[in-house]
Structure formats: structure tokens, C-alpha cells
Design a protein around this motif. Structure first.
Motif, short mmCIF file in Angstrom:
data_model
loop_
_atom_site.label_atom_id
_atom_site.label_comp_id
_atom_site.label_asym_id
_atom_site.label_seq_id
_atom_site.Cartn_x
_atom_site.Cartn_y
_atom_site.Cartn_z
N ARG A 281 109.10 61.86 59.38
CA ARG A 281 108.58 60.61 58.51
C ARG A 281 108.62 59.59 59.36
N PRO A 282 109.99 58.94 59.88
CA PRO A 282 110.28 57.77 60.59
C PRO A 282 109.31 57.74 62.09
N LEU A 285 105.78 57.20 61.65
CA LEU A 285 105.67 56.00 61.55
C LEU A 285 105.96 54.91 62.67
N CYS A 286 106.98 55.62 63.52
CA CYS A 286 107.17 54.91 64.80
C CYS A 286 105.88 55.00 65.74
N ALA A 288 102.89 55.53 64.61
CA ALA A 288 101.70 54.46 64.34
C ALA A 288 101.95 53.02 64.79
N LEU A 289 103.28 52.56 64.38
CA LEU A 289 103.59 51.16 64.97
C LEU A 289 103.53 51.08 66.44
N LYS A 347 109.70 42.92 58.90
CA LYS A 347 108.36 43.02 58.42
C LYS A 347 107.46 41.74 58.34
N MET A 401 115.10 52.59 62.61
CA MET A 401 114.43 53.68 61.93
C MET A 401 115.12 55.09 62.03
N ALA A 457 100.97 50.78 58.74
CA ALA A 457 102.57 51.16 59.32
C ALA A 457 103.56 50.15 58.82
N CYS A 460 104.44 50.13 55.17
CA CYS A 460 105.36 51.56 54.67
C CYS A 460 106.62 51.55 55.33
N MET A 461 106.86 50.61 56.32
CA MET A 461 108.45 50.82 56.75
C MET A 461 109.50 50.14 55.85
N LYS A 462 110.59 50.34 55.94
CA LYS A 462 111.46 49.74 55.31
C LYS A 462 112.15 48.42 56.01
#
Length: 495
Positions: A281-282, A285-286, A288-289, A347, A401, A457, A460-462
Motif C-alpha cells: 500500500r505505501p 502511494l510512493c 504515484a507521488l 500534505k 512512509m 496521492a 491519500c497519504m498520512k
């Protein structure tokens, strides 16, 4: 951390011992030995060593991008200038094909044997690959052996770079105190801008001094050969450092984290298959970013001089001078962006950069297309200010992440997969799109599509600003901060 809904008071009163145990497990008592108090001088040495390596990496890639036209003429058979340029950019992209392989080799190695050793190795390989290109024979001298040898050493460059960014950003993130990770991390991308600026400045000066004919004859070799001494300096700085406090604590087994994190650390250490299985999952996300970030980065810092010369018929020197001025401005403000994301969060700054590219790319390219110095400079500035929001934040956001035990490996794999797919191919894709459609607005549309992916992205990230890295102890600047943290986490006495 969200611990779920509060239990009913009557249940707590009936089972006080059980609920005290649950609270202790959720919020374990913090001991002074669990907290890392950073040494400011050691942090600054680590930042300097990591940033210089990153500067050299982008100096190498910047040289190639800014000499793309020259390399096309020197290493490929004569024909149409577009075909030579496409061949040059295709060779530029070749290095990115092996970056994921380098990440898969060097990343888990960095989690097993330490960050310092692997970063020293990547520095050596990178310097060899770049300096060797400066010694290659031309197409006129040896025919097709010339582009083949160029591709070979570009592959070596790409392979070594696969372990560079993930390791350098991990190195700084694990050395820096939690509340200043954004600020210190921004120096890594200051190195990126310094490398690009150094490459652009050197190529511009040589072209102006020697002229196009002499550059094609032998002047193109000089920037590549400069990388050798730079590599020796970077290697010296890296070998003088200790490994990161977070990695050393992990090896000592002194990290006290929750049970789930402990499970991850003991089963996923250096294991590439488990990175994909347990951290997908991370990892997604990584990817995509980094994809959105790399498209915008390479479009502005690598492709733009070629766009100005080929599409708007600027001289190569003129286009590079405008880019150098833009990058110099970004270098002046990037550390302030690092301070801002420490204060307000990763963010908000990342979202500002992504939305900036999505909303401003078309107006910026319309200004650039006017061709006037003022229009081109204004368009470049709009894009540059959007990019610096990403540059000053990404190197602190990405390492956070992943857990410490797999941070180098996971970040190297995710970063380089994305860079391979979307970063190094950007000049080639944009050149091909312009050739296919005849529209010189294609760079803007391509960047807008990438930025839209980035917006999703980031949403969706923390948020990780001012928080300890996952799987690492808290890291503070002073003994007083450590004492205050222990006191705040101490159980309340009962009388």
C-alpha cells in the motif's frame, strides 16, 4: 494514533486491571534510553555528505540532458536532427530502465549492511560511469560501437543511481530530529538544484566560450570528466560518517514500538519479496507521488532548455541561462519550504505544488510560447515555484512512509520503479507527442495529467510532520526535550 472508540465506563469499572493493561499496550511507557538526542554537528555532516552525492547524481544527469543535441550529433549517425535528438533522449531514458534493478539490489543491501557502506559504493559506481562517458570514442571514429558503449555506461549510471536517492533521503531522515526533518531534508533537493545548476552553468559557459563546432569536436567531454574528482570528494565525506542512529538502534534491538511494528521488523528485514507483500500500500502511494513529482521535475529541469531551442528557436545558451536563473531562485527559497512543511505539515505543501502544476501549467506554457524574455521568465517562474513546494517536502515525506527495517529497500524500489516509468521517459515522451500532434502545448497537458495523479496521492497519504519515523525511537535536539517527552508519557500516580 486512533485507538478506536472509548469503552463504556461500566465495563472499565468492572475490569480495571484489563483496561489498564490495554492502555499500557497502546501507549507503552517511554524510557530515556528510547529517545535519540541528536548531535547538531553530526547531523550537518550527514546532510552535507548525502546532499553532495545527490548533487553529483543530478550533475551527471543534467550534463546529459543539457548536451542532448550535441550527444545526438556525436554518438549517432547523421540524418534528421529530430531523429538524432530522439536517439539521444532514448539513451537518456535507458539509464532509467535499470534504476529499479539498482534499487532492488542496493535498497535491501542498505537495510542489511547499513546505509553508509551502500551509499559509498553507489558514489564510486556513479563517478566511474560518468567519467567513462567523457572518454568514449565518437560515432565518426568507431561507428556503432560508439552508441553501444554510451548505452553501457548509461546503464552503469542508472544502476548505481538506483541506490542513491532512497539511501540519501533515508540517511538524512534518520539523522534529523523529528521536528526539523523537513528542513534538513530540503538540503537533499538543494543538492538536486545545485547539481542541475552546476551542469547547466558549466555547459552554458563552455558553449559560449568554445562554440558549437568545438563542443561537438571535444568540448562535450569536459563536463563528464569533472565528475571524477567530485566523486572522490563525495566518497571521502561519506566514509567519514557513522551509520544513522536509527539504524544502529535497530541493530541493538533497543527500539520499543508497538507489537505490529515489531512483527514487521523481524519478518521483513532486507527481504525484497516481503517488501512487495507486506508494504504494497505505501509502495503504490510512493510510486504515484514520485511519478507525478518526476514528470514535473524532468519536464522543467531537463527538457525545458531543449523545448526553448527546438520549438521556440532560442539559442542553446540563451535557454540554459534562463533555466539557471530560475534554479538559482529556487535554491534561495527551498530551505524555507522545508521549514514550512515542518511547521504546517507535509500534505499542505505537497498539495500546493501539485495543484500549482495542474492549474498553472497551461498559462505558464502560453507565456513561454510568446517567446519574449519576460514571458519565458514568467512562465518558468510559475512552474518553478510549484516545483519547489515538491522539492522542499518530498525528501522528508517519502522516508516516513516505511518502517526503519525496510525503509532503504522499500523507498529505493518504489522511487526507482516510478522514476523509470515516468521520470527519465519524460523528455522522450514529450518530444514524441509534439512530433505526433504538432502541438507545442503537449508538455503542459502531460504535466497536468501527472499533477492530477499527484493530487489524489497526496489526499491519500498520512501526515507525518513532527512525528517519529515508523519503527524508530523519537529523535529530539536537546536533553530537555527528551526529559519533557519522558515526563509527558509517564503514568499518572495514584494516591
Amino acid at each position: 494514533m486512533d485507538n478506536g472508540p472509548e469503552p463504556p465506563p461500566e465495563a472499565v469499572s468492572r475490569h480495571p486491571t484489563l483496561f489498564r493493561a490495554i492502555r499500557r499496550r497502546r501507549n507503552p511507557r517511554l524510557r530515556r534510553s528510547d529517545i535519540t538526542v541528536t548531535d547538531e554537528r553530526a547531523v550537518r555532516r550527514a546532510v552535507k555528505a548525502a546532499s553532495l552525492g545527490n548533487a553529483m547524481e543530478w550533475f551527471d544527469f543534467g550534463i546529459y540532458a543539457y548536451l542532448a543535441g550535441t550527444i545526438g550529433r556525436v554518438f549517432f549517425p547523421s540524418g534528421s536532427e529530430t531523429a538524432q535528438l530522439l536517439s539521444s533522449f532514448a539513451t537518456f531514458a535507458v539509464a532509467f530502465l535499470v534504476r529499479p534493478l539498482g534499487g532492488m539490489v542496493f535498497g535491501p543491501m542498505g537495510d542489511k549492511v547499513g546505509r553508509k557502506k551502500v551509499l559509498a559504493l553507489t558514489m564510486i559506481l556513479m563517478a566511474i560511469g560518468t567519467a567513462a562517458i567523457g572518454l568514449l570514442p565518437t560515432y565518426a571514429a568507431v561507428g556503432f560501437w560508439s552508441p553501444l558503449l554510451l548505452i553501457l555506461f548509461r546503464l552503469l549510471q542508472g544502476f548505481s543511481t538506483g541506490g542513491e536517492y532512497g539511501g540519501a533521503s533515508t540517511f538524512i531522515a534518520e539523522y534529523a530530529p523529528d521536528k526539523r526533518r523537513g528542513y534538513f531534508g530540503s538540503f537533499l533537493e538543494l543538492g538536486t538544484l545545485a547539481g542541475y545548476t552546476g551542469a547547466a552553468g558549466l555547459v552554458t559557459a563552455l558553449t559560449a566560450w568554445l562554440g558549437t563546432g568545438t563542443m561537438d569536436a571535444w568540448g562535450w567531454r569536459i563536463p563528464f570528466l569533472v565528475a571524477g574528482p567530485l566523486g572522490i570528494v563525495g566518497l571521502y565525506l561519506r566514509l567519514k560518517l557513522d551509520d544513522t542512529p536509527a539504524y544502529l538502534k535497530l541493530g541493538e534491538g533497543n527500539v520499543h514500538v508497538n507489537e505490529a511494528a515489531n512483527s514487521v521488523e523481524t519478518t521483513a528485514r532486507g527481504d525484497l519479496l516481503r517488501i512487495f507483500r507486506q508494504h504494497w500500500r505505501p509502495l503504490l502511494l510512493c510510486i504515484a507521488l514520485v511519478g507525478a513529482y518526476n514528470v514535473t521535475d524532468y519536464m522543467l529541469l531537463s527538457y525545458m532548455p531543449t523545448y526553448l531551442s527546438d520549438e521556440l528557436h532560442y539559442t542553446e545558451t540563451h535557454g540554459l541561462l534562463i533555466l539557471v536563473a530560475t534554479m538559482a531562485l529556487l535554491m534561495l527559497i527551498i530551505n524555507q519550504v522545508g521549514r514550512l512543511n515542518d511547521r504546517y505539515g507535509r500534505k499542505p505543501l505537497l498539495m500546493t505544488g501539485m495543484l500549482g502544476f495542474f492549474l498553472l501549467s497551461a498559462p505558464a506554457f502560453l507565456l513561454v510560447r510568446q517567446g519574449s524574455l519576460l514571458g519565458v521568465s514568467a512562465g518558468m517562474l510559475m512552474l518553478g515555484l510549484s516545483l519547489v513546494c515538491l522539492l522542499g517536502t518530498m525528501s522528508a515525506a517519502l522516508p516516513a512512509m516505511f518502517p526503519t527495517s525496510v525503509r532503504y529497500g522499500s523507498l529505493s524500489v518504489g522511487y526507482n520503479l516510478s522514476a523509470s516509468l515516468f521520470g527519465g521517459t519524460t523528455p522522450l515522451v514529450i518530444t514524441a507527442l509534439i512530433g505526433a500532434t504538432g502541438s507545442d502545448m503537449m508538455p503542459a497537458y502531460y504535466v497536468m495529467a501527472a499533477a492530477l495523479v499527484g493530487v489524489v496521492a497526496v489526499a491519500c497519504m498520512k501526515e507525518t510532520a513532527q512525528q517519529p519515523l515508523e519503527g524508530s525511537p523519537p529523535s529530539v535536539q536537546t536533553e530537555k526535550e527528551a526529559a519533557d517527552m519522558v515526563e509527558a508519557r509517564a503514568p499518572t500516580p495514584k494516591f
